[in-house]
Motif scaffolding. Sequence first.
Motif, mmCIF file in Angstrom:
data_model
loop_
_atom_site.group_PDB
_atom_site.id
_atom_site.type_symbol
_atom_site.label_atom_id
_atom_site.label_comp_id
_atom_site.label_asym_id
_atom_site.label_seq_id
_atom_site.Cartn_x
_atom_site.Cartn_y
_atom_site.Cartn_z
ATOM 1 N N GLY A 7 46.681 -10.325 -40.509
ATOM 2 C CA GLY A 7 47.764 -9.437 -40.086
ATOM 3 C C GLY A 7 47.497 -8.659 -38.812
ATOM 4 O O GLY A 7 48.096 -7.609 -38.590
ATOM 5 N N ARG A 33 44.679 -7.019 -48.749
ATOM 6 C CA ARG A 33 44.901 -6.136 -49.901
ATOM 7 C C ARG A 33 44.904 -6.939 -51.204
ATOM 8 O O ARG A 33 44.210 -6.611 -52.165
ATOM 9 C CB ARG A 33 46.261 -5.476 -49.770
ATOM 10 C CG ARG A 33 46.338 -4.073 -49.428
ATOM 11 C CD ARG A 33 45.799 -3.095 -50.443
ATOM 12 N NE ARG A 33 45.572 -1.867 -49.706
ATOM 13 C CZ ARG A 33 44.450 -1.206 -49.651
ATOM 14 N NH1 ARG A 33 43.409 -1.562 -50.375
ATOM 15 N NH2 ARG A 33 44.335 -0.137 -48.927
ATOM 16 N N GLN A 48 53.005 -11.128 -31.273
ATOM 17 C CA GLN A 48 54.254 -10.880 -31.969
ATOM 18 C C GLN A 48 55.382 -11.716 -31.365
ATOM 19 O O GLN A 48 56.185 -12.287 -32.079
ATOM 20 C CB GLN A 48 54.599 -9.396 -31.836
ATOM 21 C CG GLN A 48 55.725 -8.950 -32.722
ATOM 22 C CD GLN A 48 55.874 -7.434 -32.689
ATOM 23 O OE1 GLN A 48 55.913 -6.821 -31.626
ATOM 24 N NE2 GLN A 48 55.932 -6.837 -33.850
ATOM 25 N N ASP A 61 50.076 -3.870 -34.180
ATOM 26 C CA ASP A 61 50.307 -3.556 -35.591
ATOM 27 C C ASP A 61 49.267 -4.304 -36.430
ATOM 28 O O ASP A 61 48.781 -5.356 -36.005
ATOM 29 C CB ASP A 61 51.716 -4.008 -36.001
ATOM 30 C CG ASP A 61 52.174 -3.356 -37.306
ATOM 31 O OD1 ASP A 61 51.479 -2.434 -37.794
ATOM 32 O OD2 ASP A 61 53.221 -3.773 -37.834
ATOM 33 N N VAL A 62 48.942 -3.750 -37.581
ATOM 34 C CA VAL A 62 48.068 -4.471 -38.507
ATOM 35 C C VAL A 62 48.747 -4.455 -39.865
ATOM 36 O O VAL A 62 49.056 -3.391 -40.405
ATOM 37 C CB VAL A 62 46.663 -3.827 -38.597
ATOM 38 C CG1 VAL A 62 45.772 -4.639 -39.521
ATOM 39 C CG2 VAL A 62 46.020 -3.714 -37.217
ATOM 40 N N THR A 63 49.024 -5.648 -40.397
ATOM 41 C CA THR A 63 49.715 -5.754 -41.687
ATOM 42 C C THR A 63 48.826 -6.552 -42.640
ATOM 43 O O THR A 63 49.016 -7.757 -42.815
ATOM 44 C CB THR A 63 51.071 -6.469 -41.511
ATOM 45 O OG1 THR A 63 50.840 -7.686 -40.772
ATOM 46 C CG2 THR A 63 52.045 -5.629 -40.723
ATOM 47 N N PRO A 64 47.852 -5.884 -43.237
ATOM 48 C CA PRO A 64 46.807 -6.618 -43.980
ATOM 49 C C PRO A 64 47.183 -6.936 -45.422
ATOM 50 O O PRO A 64 46.352 -6.792 -46.331
ATOM 51 C CB PRO A 64 45.618 -5.662 -43.904
ATOM 52 C CG PRO A 64 46.235 -4.300 -43.861
ATOM 53 C CD PRO A 64 47.603 -4.433 -43.250
ATOM 54 N N GLY A 65 48.413 -7.401 -45.638
ATOM 55 C CA GLY A 65 48.866 -7.676 -47.001
ATOM 56 C C GLY A 65 47.971 -8.655 -47.747
ATOM 57 O O GLY A 65 47.620 -8.436 -48.912
ATOM 58 N N ARG A 66 47.582 -9.731 -47.068
ATOM 59 C CA ARG A 66 46.763 -10.742 -47.759
ATOM 60 C C ARG A 66 45.370 -10.215 -48.080
ATOM 61 O O ARG A 66 44.755 -10.607 -49.079
ATOM 62 C CB ARG A 66 46.653 -12.009 -46.898
ATOM 63 C CG ARG A 66 47.998 -12.705 -46.737
ATOM 64 C CD ARG A 66 47.833 -14.043 -46.060
ATOM 65 N NE ARG A 66 47.051 -14.994 -46.846
ATOM 66 C CZ ARG A 66 46.718 -16.211 -46.432
ATOM 67 N NH1 ARG A 66 47.094 -16.608 -45.223
ATOM 68 N NH2 ARG A 66 46.016 -17.016 -47.191
ATOM 69 N N ALA A 113 44.060 0.478 -41.005
ATOM 70 C CA ALA A 113 45.220 -0.039 -41.742
ATOM 71 C C ALA A 113 44.981 -0.031 -43.250
ATOM 72 O O ALA A 113 45.918 0.086 -44.033
ATOM 73 C CB ALA A 113 45.549 -1.445 -41.265
ATOM 74 N N ILE A 173 48.364 -8.136 -35.425
ATOM 75 C CA ILE A 173 49.473 -8.499 -34.539
ATOM 76 C C ILE A 173 49.218 -7.872 -33.163
ATOM 77 O O ILE A 173 48.919 -6.675 -33.071
ATOM 78 C CB ILE A 173 50.814 -7.939 -35.067
ATOM 79 C CG1 ILE A 173 50.929 -8.098 -36.576
ATOM 80 C CG2 ILE A 173 51.989 -8.526 -34.293
ATOM 81 C CD1 ILE A 173 51.345 -9.427 -37.057
#
Length: 424
Positions: free
Chosen positions: A101, A122, A141, A115-120, A164, A103
């Motif tokens: 994540g 987590r 992006q 941006d950092v979206t570290p869903g995986r 994040a 970006i």
Amino acid sequence: MALIVQKYGGSSVADAECVKRVAQRIVATRKAGNDVVVVVSAMGDTTDDLIDKAEQVSPLPPARELDMLLTAGERISMALLAMAIANLGHEARSFTGSQAGVITDGSHGKAKIIDVTPGRIRTALDEGSICIVAGFQGVSQGTKDITTLGRGGSDTTAVALAAALSADVCEIYSDVDGVFTADPRIVPAARKVPKISYEEMLEMAASGAKILHLRCVEYARRYNIPIHVRSSFSQKEGTWVVDSSELEGQDMEQAIISGVAHDRSEAKITVVGVPDKVGEAATIFTVLSDAEINIDMIVQNVSAASTGRTDISFTLPATDGQAALSALNKVKERIGFESLRYDDRIGKVSLIGAGMRSHPGVTAKLFAAIADAGVNIEMISTSEIRISVVVAQDDLDTAVAAAHRAFDLDSEQVEAVVYGGTGR
Ligand code: ASP
Ligand code: MG
């Protein structure tokens, strides 16, 4: 249960033995009851080797493809590390920067994280996994292409993920025991700094200290992430980079000067015989800024009354030297300067310390020490907590050692051990 982000530099994962040793360290952290996210650099000199290969097939490799190539280095180490951890009986999953994540914008080779979206990450942590993330890379992006953050960028990946994920600490592992008062390769009597503020560390990084990537420190300061800089080759406590409020009440002596940094990577350009009229400096520096060249120090002399002309000197990354010369030569007629002089045999010494705000005499003492060492100062610049001087590159080591000694930073016995050899 704490969440710890650990980053291992290239020298810590240089070969299979190193990878296994690092795996043990990660497993030990996990067994101590922590969630662990690990960011890895490419093994040893892999990144340099890949750049060499690219240059063998093309003198000017397309930036998109170069990023694609270089990110492979980190993917090798992340997968090997995950395998080594699995071999120790623990579950580990590796992720590319994109999968983690990270970006970025689209500027290949020097992308900025937006941006950092570290869903995986987590989810994997929640499922009990150790997460291994490839450093120094992300995904644009806009174009969805793979990007890199610039050399040394894995530090920034680690701090960005720590922020994040709201990690408790970001540990940055290299082959030295922490941040030293000078580079131990030049000053063997350098001391380890136990704690340093973000602002001082920023000045150190901007002044050429290679121990931490500049943007990683900016990130850590913005999100208040404590960084623990330490060696993966020992269990010693390293250096804590923290908010200055946590340093109050510390030993004053230690607080005046925190270190001496040096930089050999800059060059100096002198624009000779610039007509002394309104707007000439503006034109020169606009031309350079349009060429996306970052300027460091600037000196303009008083013009000689007889000629009405002056010289303007500035420093810049030596890698931008040719671009700057050709940009300026294009406007030679318009500006009316006489000639350009180029010197890449320079070095910069910087003295850094928050204590200089409230202690007069630091500048005088530094200049006297450099003079006593027989070294000539060519340029000077200062910030509130830093004094930098440019000297001939051949005099750089002498000037660094003289400054270090003058501020009583030399330790009695040699503290610094360089385990690997690259400081990364
Ligand atoms: N492998 C990349 C480099 O050598 C990124 C890093 O090590 O942080 O610059
Ligand atoms: Mg590296």
